[in-house]
Enzyme design. Structure first.
Site, PDB file in Angstrom:
ATOM      1  CG  HIS A 167      -2.016  -0.974   1.145  1.00 49.18           C
ATOM      2  ND1 HIS A 167      -3.197  -0.722   0.482  1.00 49.18           N
ATOM      3  CD2 HIS A 167      -2.113  -2.247   1.591  1.00 49.18           C
ATOM      4  CE1 HIS A 167      -3.975  -1.780   0.534  1.00 49.18           C
ATOM      5  NE2 HIS A 167      -3.341  -2.722   1.210  1.00 49.18           N
ATOM      6  CD  GLU A 169      -2.940   2.761  -0.316  1.00 44.87           C
ATOM      7  OE1 GLU A 169      -1.978   2.516  -1.058  1.00 44.87           O
ATOM      8  OE2 GLU A 169      -3.793   1.917   0.003  1.00 44.87           O
ATOM      9  N   GLY A 223     -19.282  27.993  10.503  1.00 47.60           N
ATOM     10  CA  GLY A 223     -18.308  26.936  10.227  1.00 47.60           C
ATOM     11  C   GLY A 223     -17.637  27.116   8.881  1.00 47.60           C
ATOM     12  CB  VAL A 224     -14.378  25.832   7.655  1.00 47.32           C
ATOM     13  CG1 VAL A 224     -14.529  24.370   7.955  1.00 47.32           C
ATOM     14  CG2 VAL A 224     -13.502  26.037   6.454  1.00 47.32           C
TER      15      VAL A 224
END
Ligand code: XMP
Length: 512
Positions: A167, A169, A223-224
């Site tokens: 893997h 990643e 909030g963002v």
């Protein structure tokens, strides 16, 4: 922009792969392995990555790779299960060797080839497999091997194909990102052009096309996500957008002002503020049950927003902005295609007769990408880096009934904790830092010459990846001491500060 498609074979790694590809500044999308090859190719992918998955390629019903995928001239990279499925589809062999490898494993690079170009001959990589490729398909060069995987990596650069058993990643795999980038840049020939500037440009064009000359509504929460979504829509269609902010009086110190002043100054957005503090406080009077509080706040919010929405619908508003993010889209099985207009979506409980089409400019983005774009759009950094904060706000951080005085006490204590955390440079080390007021508890203290009978507050700093599980943050003792001293000195109603050292589970992050 041509996507790199990450074919999800049911691994928890597909999102991670998609993120790594994007970190290489290449746009990626996740598609289910059940998607027919023709449909994948119709997306005109720049490359295809076959992810890992829990199955064995020989299990009945295991997802296979249609050999047609390899006839289209599209570069393909196989990872773990995807590597094995690719080997089989191209005429190689996969065997049950009985040699399982899980976790950190030494990988011997036998021929660097293109994938391992410039990397050390031995790498520690993250493996998780039972079966192994025992014979590479013809035309492929085997470039690495491990004790449990005789063929641990292969490539056929001329055809644009490569794969690895491990893997790349995950961060435990040394040089994993470099290997992915070698595939993307050097085998698939993709240029790293997916930058925030390009994302903004693309989204702006898309919003303009969707919205035309119609009016759009967006509810800002502080909030963002909603802030960035609205800023993108504003960049696209300017004053066709009206933002609505329901100030329920349950936000932390400075947050309403951030929306009403800083955000408006930074964006030039048209904002309608509904000052509904009295309405919310009235509805919450005397209520102590947490779920009851949530219900009341949810109901009052919908009332306010509905009123605003009705007024605006009467003025011809047809679109509603939603801050939906990519992980929500993937988890609900949705694609990223054109199906982003749901004319009948019951958004947050809006009644059926209020029909808006949805504008979802963040639906291809991960949270960190949303932040990057928000910063690029010039939004206030405090808003961009704001910790997650629950919709019911401070009401569920006051243990007991909510009133103005208690809110003021909690706001003052919370502000001190936030200031000190920021001064210590630890904002990003903490997922959330609730401060909780035990409003119905009193304890004896001594301040100056006098006995006090005040309220305790609880500090609840937590570390987490996703709020599903959490651990209490080991903040430095001198920081906790400073917060405690300041709160007891500066907030006269509080004479005791305690630290919550419970993980989740068994405790939740919030106290209510
Ligand atoms: P708990 O307390 O369940 O919280 O560990 C997990 C995450 O969700 C947030 N939270 C809420 N968010 N409405 C929200 O929008 C709510 O009623 C609510 N309750 C908890 C909490 O802050 C944490 O991030």
């Amino acid at each position: 922009m041509q996507p790199v498609l990450v074919v999800d074979f049911g691994a928890q790694y597909a999102q991670l792969i998609a993120r790594r590809v994007r970190e290489a500044r290449v746009y990626s999308e996740i598609v289910p392995s059940s998607m027919p090859v023709a449909e994948m190719l119709a997306k005109n992918p720049a490359a295809i990555i076959l992810s890992g998955g829990p199955s064995s390629v020989y299990e009945p019903g295991a997802p296979q790779v249609d050999a047609a995928l390899f006839e289209a001239g599209t570069p393909v990279f196989g990872i773990c299960y995807g590597f094995q499925a690719m080997a089989l589809a191209l005429g190689g062999k996969v065997a049950k060797t009985g040699l399982r490898e899980f976790g950190g494993t030494p990988l011997a690079v036998t021929t660097p080839g293109t994938l391992f170009d410039g990397l050390p001959a031995e790498l520690s990589v993250w493996m998780s497999h039972g079966d192994s490729v025992s014979e590479a398909p013809s035309g492929f060069t085997v470039t690495a091997t491990s004790d449990g995987a005789p063929v641990a990596a292969f490539e056929n650069v001329a055809r644009g194909f490569a794969g690895v058993q491990y893997h790349p990643e995950v961060m435990h795999s040394a040089h994993g990102q470099t290997v992915l980038e070698h595939f993307l840049y050097d085998i698939a020939g993709i240029a790293p052009e997916w930058t925030s500037a390009n994302v903004i440009e693309e989204q702006v064009a898309r919003i303009r096309e969707q919205v035309g000359d119609k009016q759009v509504l967006c509810a800002l929460s502080g909030g963002v996500d909603s802030a960035v979504a609205a800023a993108l829509v504003h960049k696209a269609v300017g004053d066709q957008l009206t933002c609505v902010f329901v100030d329920h009086g349950l936000l932390r110190a400075g947050e309403a002002e951030q929306v009403e002043n800083d955000y408006v100054a930074a964006t030039g957005i048209k904002l309608r503020v509904f000052n509904a503090q009295d309405q919310f406080l009235g509805a919450l009077a005397g209520v102590t049950d947490p779920e009851e509080k949530r219900k009341i706040i949810g109901r009052e919010f919908i009332r306010c927003f509905e009123q605003a929405a009705r007024e605006l619908a009467a003025e011809g508003v047809e679109f509603l902005v939603q801050g939906t993010l990519y992980p929500d889209v993937v988890e609900s099985g949705g694609g990223t295609g054109t199906a982003n207009i749901k004319s009948h979506h019951n958004v947050g409980g809006l009644p059926d007769d209020l029909k808006f089409a949805l504008v979802e400019p963040l639906r291809t983005l991960f949270k960190d990408e949303v932040r990057t774009i928000g910063l690029e759009l010039g939004l206030p950094p405090e808003m961009i880096w704001r910790h997650p904060f629950p919709g019911p706000g401070l009401a569920i951080r006051i243990i007991g009934a909510v009133d103005q005085e208690r809110l003021d006490i909690l706001r003052a204590a919370d502000l001190i904790a936030r200031q000190e955390l920021t001064n210590a440079g630890l904002d990003r080390d903490v997922w959330q830092f609730p401060v909780v007021l035990l409003a119905d508890v009193r304890s004896v203290g001594v301040q100056g010459d006098g006995r006090t009978y005040g309220h305790p507050v609880v500090l609840r700093p937590v570390s987490s990846e996703d709020a599903m599980t959490a651990d209490w943050s080991r903040l430095p003792y001198d920081l906790i001491a400073r917060i405690s001293t300041r709160i007891t000195n500066e907030v006269s109603e509080v004479n005791r500060v305690t630290l919550d050292v419970t993980s989740k589970p068994p405790g939740t992050i919030e106290w209510e």
